[in-house]
Design a protein around this motif. Structure first.
Motif, PDB file in Angstrom:
ATOM      1  N   GLY A 110       0.806  -1.217   0.000  1.00  0.00           N
ATOM      2  CA  GLY A 110       0.000   0.000   0.000  1.00  0.00           C
ATOM      3  C   GLY A 110       0.837   1.263   0.000  1.00  0.00           C
ATOM      4  O   GLY A 110       0.627   2.163  -0.811  1.00  0.00           O
ATOM      5  N   LEU A 122      -8.035  -4.963  -3.207  1.00  0.00           N
ATOM      6  CA  LEU A 122      -8.478  -4.330  -1.967  1.00  0.00           C
ATOM      7  C   LEU A 122      -7.426  -3.362  -1.447  1.00  0.00           C
ATOM      8  O   LEU A 122      -7.749  -2.246  -1.025  1.00  0.00           O
ATOM      9  CB  LEU A 122      -8.775  -5.402  -0.910  1.00  0.00           C
ATOM     10  CG  LEU A 122     -10.147  -6.064  -1.025  1.00  0.00           C
ATOM     11  CD1 LEU A 122     -10.242  -7.256  -0.087  1.00  0.00           C
ATOM     12  CD2 LEU A 122     -11.241  -5.053  -0.697  1.00  0.00           C
ATOM     13  N   GLU A 142      -7.455  -0.225  -3.532  1.00  0.00           N
ATOM     14  CA  GLU A 142      -8.576   0.655  -3.171  1.00  0.00           C
ATOM     15  C   GLU A 142      -8.305   1.377  -1.865  1.00  0.00           C
ATOM     16  O   GLU A 142      -8.562   2.568  -1.736  1.00  0.00           O
ATOM     17  CB  GLU A 142      -9.868  -0.157  -3.043  1.00  0.00           C
ATOM     18  CG  GLU A 142     -10.537  -0.481  -4.347  1.00  0.00           C
ATOM     19  CD  GLU A 142     -11.187   0.734  -5.012  1.00  0.00           C
ATOM     20  OE1 GLU A 142     -11.204   0.733  -6.255  1.00  0.00           O
ATOM     21  OE2 GLU A 142     -11.642   1.655  -4.320  1.00  0.00           O
ATOM     22  N   GLN A 143      -7.764   0.623  -0.881  1.00  0.00           N
ATOM     23  CA  GLN A 143      -7.502   1.241   0.414  1.00  0.00           C
ATOM     24  C   GLN A 143      -6.405   2.290   0.326  1.00  0.00           C
ATOM     25  O   GLN A 143      -6.347   3.203   1.133  1.00  0.00           O
ATOM     26  CB  GLN A 143      -7.124   0.165   1.439  1.00  0.00           C
ATOM     27  CG  GLN A 143      -8.357  -0.497   2.041  1.00  0.00           C
ATOM     28  CD  GLN A 143      -8.082  -1.892   2.546  1.00  0.00           C
ATOM     29  OE1 GLN A 143      -6.931  -2.333   2.565  1.00  0.00           O
ATOM     30  NE2 GLN A 143      -9.111  -2.601   2.954  1.00  0.00           N
ATOM     31  N   ARG A 192     -14.513  -0.719  -1.146  1.00  0.00           N
ATOM     32  CA  ARG A 192     -13.357  -0.475  -0.291  1.00  0.00           C
ATOM     33  C   ARG A 192     -13.496  -1.141   1.065  1.00  0.00           C
ATOM     34  O   ARG A 192     -12.607  -1.795   1.550  1.00  0.00           O
ATOM     35  CB  ARG A 192     -13.183   1.038  -0.125  1.00  0.00           C
ATOM     36  CG  ARG A 192     -11.854   1.426   0.452  1.00  0.00           C
ATOM     37  CD  ARG A 192     -11.675   2.913   0.390  1.00  0.00           C
ATOM     38  NE  ARG A 192     -11.798   3.401  -0.999  1.00  0.00           N
ATOM     39  CZ  ARG A 192     -11.471   4.631  -1.375  1.00  0.00           C
ATOM     40  NH1 ARG A 192     -11.019   5.476  -0.503  1.00  0.00           N
ATOM     41  NH2 ARG A 192     -11.605   5.007  -2.618  1.00  0.00           N
ATOM     42  N   THR A 193     -14.645  -0.938   1.692  1.00  0.00           N
ATOM     43  CA  THR A 193     -14.899  -1.574   2.981  1.00  0.00           C
ATOM     44  C   THR A 193     -16.251  -2.247   2.904  1.00  0.00           C
ATOM     45  O   THR A 193     -17.021  -2.006   1.976  1.00  0.00           O
ATOM     46  CB  THR A 193     -14.925  -0.538   4.115  1.00  0.00           C
ATOM     47  OG1 THR A 193     -16.007   0.354   3.839  1.00  0.00           O
ATOM     48  CG2 THR A 193     -13.640   0.235   4.202  1.00  0.00           C
TER      49      THR A 193
END
Lengths: 140, 155
Positions: free
Chosen positions: A83, A116, A119-120, B49-50
């Motif tokens: 990330g 994921l 996106e985070q 995202r979540t």
């Protein structure tokens, strides 16, 4: 004078074959350079009608190799640092798009995990890179 | 004889000089060989995202969910050849259909909606092969070009 004239004519080198050879070398290097620098070789998924995803120089290129290892551009990255490495790769430009070159033999879960994290890290949407079935593409 | 020499002179001029032509063709060849490998091809997808924003800004009854499970579509390994296994079945909007019918069904259900409402939620099992799932995404998009694919979690 008559003897001198043919010698003057022959003094000019014929550059055409030279130019041909140089152009062919130029082609070879220009074709090889981009494929040499961009991460590991992966076997991209074959699909019928992949859409244009733009030029790879304007994208952050994430590669997931067959073993599930992550790469950003041509650098291997540990999963726990993925990330922050992405944010560093994006720099000041938050609109850069991330594309994933995933190996065809991966399970969806491994690709989903990377999506994921992407996106985070603040990127919206990813491009999943494929190659047109039957066509030879980069990364072969 | 003078007429003859005039004719042989025009013979010499009748050959086209191909060197500039070859130069232009070689330069075009270089341009295409450089540009083609740099162009990427693939599919735009989104992922929630979540779990909180997994609930999309859309009325629940109008959500179209495409579910792929390994028991109905055996793509745990990369599918051979260019297509999907012939007996591959998927569930689209609560109806189980053969994967081959997917382009027509997606066009029927989502084709008439305004472009920003053409969202297909994809619930695919994590154990499935990535290439097989991309081939199903390709099928779903093949008739509705501006379809948004939204990955949702299955567990």
């Amino acid at each position: 004078m008559r003897l001198g004239e043919p010698a003057r004519l022959q003094a000019v080198i014929n550059v055409t074959p030279l130019v041909d050879v140089v152009l062919v070398l130029l082609i070879i290097f220009m074709v090889m350079a981009p494929t040499l620098s961009k991460g590991p070789d992966v076997d991209l998924p074959n699909t019928k009608k992949p859409r244009e995803q733009g030029d790879e120089r304007t994208r952050i290129l994430v590669t997931i190799d067959q073993a599930g290892g992550l790469w950003i551009e041509d650098q291997p990255v540990a999963a726990e640092r993925f990330g922050e490495s992405l944010r560093a790769a994006a720099g000041d430009d938050p609109d850069l798009k991330v594309v994933i070159r995933g190996d065809a033999r991966l399970r969806l879960g491994e690709v989903r995990q990377a999506m994921l994290v992407i996106e985070q890290a603040g990127f919206h949407g990813v491009g999943l890179i494929a190659k047109r079935a039957g066509a030879k593409a980069q990364g072969d | 004889m003078q007429l003859n020499s005039g004719a042989s002179g025009s013979d010499l001029h009748s050959e086209i000089n191909v060197t500039p032509l070859v130069d232009v063709v070689l330069v075009l060849l270089i341009i295409f060989m450089v540009v083609v490998p740099l162009l990427l091809q693939g599919y735009d997808v989104n992922i929630a995202r979540t779990s909180a924003d997994a609930v999309p800004a859309q009325a629940e009854e109008s959500q179209v969910i495409l579910t792929i499970v390994p028991t109905d579509c055996r793509i745990l390994e990369p599918p051979p050849g260019e297509g999907l296994p012939a007996d591959c079945r998927v569930t689209l909007a609560d109806r189980e259909i053969p994967a081959a019918d997917l382009p027509a069904r997606v066009a029927e259900i989502l084709g008439g909606r305004p472009a920003d409402k053409r969202v297909l939620f994809l619930a695919a099992d994590n154990r499935l092969n990535y290439e097989g799932v991309l081939r199903i995404v390709d099928l779903a998009k093949s008739k509705v070009d501006d379809l948004t694919i939204e990955f949702i979690t299955t567990d």
